[in-house]
Every structure is written in C-alpha cells, then in structure tokens.
Design a protein around this motif. Structure first.
Motif, PDB file in Angstrom:
ATOM      1  N   GLU A  69       8.574  14.535 -15.150  1.00  0.00           N
ATOM      2  CA  GLU A  69       7.437  14.570 -13.988  1.00  0.00           C
ATOM      3  C   GLU A  69       8.503  15.144 -12.833  1.00  0.00           C
ATOM      4  N   PRO A  70       7.457  15.662 -11.800  1.00  0.00           N
ATOM      5  CA  PRO A  70       8.137  16.634 -10.628  1.00  0.00           C
ATOM      6  C   PRO A  70       8.907  15.517  -9.762  1.00  0.00           C
ATOM      7  N   MET A  71      10.092  16.081  -9.074  1.00  0.00           N
ATOM      8  CA  MET A  71      10.799  15.622  -7.801  1.00  0.00           C
ATOM      9  C   MET A  71       9.681  15.746  -6.923  1.00  0.00           C
ATOM     10  N   CYS A  72       9.515  14.907  -5.884  1.00  0.00           N
ATOM     11  CA  CYS A  72       8.364  15.166  -4.774  1.00  0.00           C
ATOM     12  C   CYS A  72       9.090  14.867  -3.520  1.00  0.00           C
ATOM     13  N   LEU A  73       8.647  15.560  -2.456  1.00  0.00           N
ATOM     14  CA  LEU A  73       8.800  15.296  -1.199  1.00  0.00           C
ATOM     15  C   LEU A  73       8.190  14.214  -0.775  1.00  0.00           C
ATOM     16  N   SER A  79       0.597  17.099   0.242  1.00  0.00           N
ATOM     17  CA  SER A  79      -0.433  17.212  -0.588  1.00  0.00           C
ATOM     18  C   SER A  79       0.113  17.387  -2.057  1.00  0.00           C
ATOM     19  N   MET A  80      -0.403  16.848  -3.173  1.00  0.00           N
ATOM     20  CA  MET A  80       0.170  16.732  -4.279  1.00  0.00           C
ATOM     21  C   MET A  80      -0.555  18.035  -4.820  1.00  0.00           C
ATOM     22  N   ASP A  81      -1.725  18.616  -4.178  1.00  0.00           N
ATOM     23  CA  ASP A  81      -1.984  20.046  -4.583  1.00  0.00           C
ATOM     24  C   ASP A  81      -1.087  20.966  -3.913  1.00  0.00           C
ATOM     25  N   LYS A  82      -0.212  20.752  -3.240  1.00  0.00           N
ATOM     26  CA  LYS A  82       0.190  21.862  -2.518  1.00  0.00           C
ATOM     27  C   LYS A  82       1.806  21.840  -2.615  1.00  0.00           C
ATOM     28  N   PRO A  83       2.199  22.233  -3.751  1.00  0.00           N
ATOM     29  CA  PRO A  83       3.815  22.264  -4.043  1.00  0.00           C
ATOM     30  C   PRO A  83       4.671  23.033  -3.067  1.00  0.00           C
TER      31      PRO A  83
END
Length: 321
Positions: A165-169, A178-182
């Motif tokens: 899975e991705p690391m997230c801010l 937004s999860m749609d905007k990396p």
C-alpha cells in the motif's frame, strides 16, 4: 523434569516471587518450593536466587527460561495438532499485528476467528516491526504468526508477501488532500509534520525516499503512538505520513483528509517460524487474515492497497484438514 515443573518455573520467573506464583497457580507454597528443588536437583543447577527482595534467576535459570518457553510452545502445538485431527481446532494461538491495522484488519479478524473457533485460546499482541518486536516474538517462539513491514527476514523465519500500500500524507479534514490526487515528495517539505518517533518503518521509508532527492521533512513534533499522532493531525496541529490503513477509519468519517505519496510504498509480510509448522488453528488464522484483507480491499475500505500472493476464496478455511 516435566512440563508442570517448567510451567511453575516460568510463573515464578515472571512474578519474581514463589508466594505470588503459588497464588496464581492455586498450589500451596511448600508444594511449589518442593517442585522447584526437585527441578534444580534434576538439572544439577541452581535456578533461582532467593533474597529479601524476591526471586531472581541465576545464569542457569536464564538459560532454562529461554529453552522452557520454546519447549512448552512446541508441546502445546503438538497437543493441539493431535486434538485437531479428531475435531475442531483447539489449543492456543498467538499472533502479532501492527497497530496501524487495528481497525481494518486486527479487530475484524479477531472477531471472526473467535466466532468460528471458540475452542482456541487466542492471544493478540500489537507489535511494532520497526523495533523488531514482532520479528523477535516469532523468532523466539513467543508468537506463531505476525504481520510485519518488509525487511530482511531472520534465518529462522519464513516470510510471505501479504499487502502493498502507499504511504500517505494525512492532514486535517479542511486541508483538501485527496486520495485521487497523489503528491510528490516535494509537496511535503514545507508542511509542519507530526512524526512517529524513531524507529518507525513508515517514517524511515519516507525519509529515505526524501534523502535520495536531498529533501527533508519539517518535523514540528514527534509522538510515539499512532492514536496521538492522528489526534494531533485531526486537531489541526500539523500533518503526518502513515500507511493508508492507519487513517482509513478517520477518512471514512471525514475527520481527516489523505493523499498518497507518489512511488512511496510500504510492503507487509506474513511471517512464521521456519522450523515449527503452524497448527491447524494457525493455518486457519493465516487464511483468515488474507480473506479479511481481500474483503477490505475489494470493498473499497482499504484504498490503493494490493493483496500480494494468493487471493483466498470464501471456502479456503473450511477446506483445511
């Protein structure tokens, strides 16, 4: 030397007192003392150092404690396997799971396992792979199965790909992530960060990726628990970087906002001892972990995560012997 004596010995070692151990074990203190003297005579070694401050282990006692834990776990596993052949799964099972997966994985799995296999005594530990707690628990035989962040496995362990899975801010709800905007790593530089205290695998992954580009996080606060980090972020004290699973519950409730960091991933493994095979209860838990993860990912509750290895069907658990 017998199994009962080893269990008695470990209880005394844990409590540091023969009196308290006798109370916990529901045995008369003189009888417990006789069992320990018999054990010491059998091994021709002094195991316990007795003083006014209580009981401590001698060097021989420390040696026996490590071996006794492994021997008793093997004994319990053999007993469980024999019992499993004649009926439902029983015995004991110990698993270690990362705190970040409490809502998405740990509680749903525990709830389902207890309902399906009520005769198994289930022990669950939240262990951080960042400080090798979960790795060492399995290596030392104190846990049968664990989920850990990817790393160099110990020679005594088997590791199987589980989830990527991705690391997230993660920021306050009003921050507009937004999860749609990396986001690019450069987007993290000027934001005040509420970071997990070192050592933490997720933080190490992000900082390592930033160091490759000569970038640094702007650390405003360090906290050693995920719950407090997320509470601080939710309250507007800053941002943090965590795996998707850490914030999915708050994201669903609209308490935070979150965006994946481009090309920065964390991989999770399932690990078990190489020499000791899993009991039937352990095998069923291993499949159930994959089943629940698959359901959470396919149902959209674990966005952008991917299940690695095989995808279990709904009847896999039932088909186990």
């Amino acid at each position: 030397m017998n199994v009962r004596q080893l269990r008695y010995f470990l209880q005394i070692a844990e409590l540091g007192s023969v009196t308290r151990a006798a109370e916990v074990l529901h045995i008369a203190q003189p009888a417990l003392s006789r069992q320990m003297r018999s054990l010491e005579e059998d091994l021709d070694a002094t195991l316990l150092h007795r003083s006014e401050r209580g009981i401590t282990l001698t060097e021989a006692g420390e040696c026996l404690r490590g071996s006794a834990v492994e021997l008793l776990r093997h004994f319990d596993r053999v007993r469980s396997e024999v019992r499993d052949r004649s009926g439902d799964a029983s015995g004991e099972l110990t698993i270690a799971l990362p705190p970040s997966m409490s809502e998405l994985l740990a509680f749903p799995v525990v709830q389902r396992f207890r309902t399906s296999f009520p005769n198994v005594l289930l022990r669950v530990f939240e262990g951080s792979s960042g400080v090798l707690d979960a790795w060492s628990m399995v290596a030392q035989g104190r846990a049968d199965l664990a989920v850990v962040a990817s790393g160099e496995p110990l020679a005594s362990l088997e590791a199987f790909p589980f989830i990527e899975e991705p690391m997230c801010l993660i920021g306050p709800a009003e921050s507009g992530l937004s999860m749609d905007k990396p986001l690019a790593l450069e987007d993290l530089v000027d934001r005040p960060m509420v970071a997990m205290s070192r050592p933490n695998v997720g933080r190490m992954i992000v900082e390592s990726a930033m160091a490759e580009r000569n970038l640094r996080l702007n650390i405003a606060m360090e906290v050693n628990t995920r719950q407090l980090v997320l509470r601080a972020v939710e309250s507007g004290l800053g941002f943090t970087t965590l795996p998707v699973c850490s914030g999915s519950d708050l994201l669903e409730r609209g308490a935070i906002s979150m965006a994946p960091i481009k090309d920065v991933m964390i991989s999770w493994l399932l690990i078990k001892g190489r020499e000791q095979g899993l009991s039937v209860a352990g095998q069923r838990m291993q499949l159930m972990l994959r089943q629940v993860a698959h359901e959470q990912i396919s149902g959209g509750r674990w966005p952008l995560a991917r299940l690695k290895g095989f995808i279990p069907s709904g009847t896999d658990v039932a088909r186990l012997p």
